[in-house]
Design an enzyme around this catalytic site. Structure first.
Site, PDB file in Angstrom:
ATOM      1  N   GLU A  74      23.760  59.156  17.985  1.00  0.00           N
ATOM      2  CA  GLU A  74      24.746  59.556  16.886  1.00  0.00           C
ATOM      3  C   GLU A  74      26.109  58.837  16.907  1.00  0.00           C
ATOM      4  OE1 GLU A  74      22.252  62.904  18.980  1.00  0.00           O
ATOM      5  OE2 GLU A  74      22.846  60.920  19.369  1.00  0.00           O
ATOM      6  N   CYS A 100      22.996  66.432  21.785  1.00  0.00           N
ATOM      7  CA  CYS A 100      23.582  66.827  22.823  1.00  0.00           C
ATOM      8  C   CYS A 100      24.929  67.796  22.371  1.00  0.00           C
ATOM      9  CB  CYS A 100      23.996  65.625  23.970  1.00  0.00           C
ATOM     10  SG  CYS A 100      25.227  64.687  23.579  1.00  0.00           S
ATOM     11  N   CYS A 103      27.764  65.033  21.370  1.00  0.00           N
ATOM     12  CA  CYS A 103      27.436  64.495  20.103  1.00  0.00           C
ATOM     13  C   CYS A 103      27.649  65.370  19.041  1.00  0.00           C
ATOM     14  CB  CYS A 103      25.780  63.605  19.827  1.00  0.00           C
ATOM     15  SG  CYS A 103      26.063  62.109  20.897  1.00  0.00           S
TER      16      CYS A 103
END
Length: 158
Positions: A74, A100, A103
């Site tokens: 990402e 996560c 991100c």
């Protein structure tokens, strides 16, 4: 005759899955694409910082249970768009794994309006709370056997 094409969501999830095959992470291969108006505007996969050794070459660098050598897919997609001057606000992220918390924060700050993922990977409760606060849906788009069969990459093999 009914439309035999895969859906847009399946198409873009398939693209992120194919992109993940470029990953140099030894723990999990992740691919991500940013899409706006049904057009891919940027892409990324997880791997080391450009010009530095990859995990596949020198091993993982684990701190607190996470490999910190790899830049996340990402993050790489956001950086690719930024380096090319492509605005990402109001775009959709398609990614092989749920982002996560780090991100998620970057994606929200960049103005991503939808996040669609294939595999549910350790979703963080705070990331989920942030998504709710910003009204950004996190939607699972599974890559189903029927989709894989419909793509049929074997047709291109000699």
């Amino acid at each position: 005759m009914a439309d035999q094409r895969i859906s847009w969501d399946q198409y873009f999830i398939a693209q992120s899955a194919i992109l993940s095959t470029r990953s140099t992470c030894t723990r999990r291969h992740v691919g991500a694409i940013l899409v706006k108006d049904h057009r891919i505007i940027a892409s990324g996969y997880n791997g080391a910082v450009s010009g530095t050794p990859h995990c596949t070459e020198v091993g993982d660098y684990i701190v607190d249970g996470h490999c910190i050598r790899a830049v996340h897919a990402e993050q790489n997609a956001l950086m690719q768009a930024a380096s090319m001057g492509i605005p990402v606000e109001d775009s959709t992220l398609y990614v092989t794994d749920a982002p996560c918390v780090f991100c998620t924060k970057l994606l929200l700050q960049a103005g991503i309006k939808n996040i669609k993922f294939m595999r549910d990977y350790r979703n963080d409760p705070f990331a989920e709370e942030l998504l709710k606060q910003k009204h950004v849906p996190l939607v699972q788009v599974p890559f189903e056997k029927e989709t894989a069969e419909q793509i049929d990459l074997g047709q291109f093999i000699k």
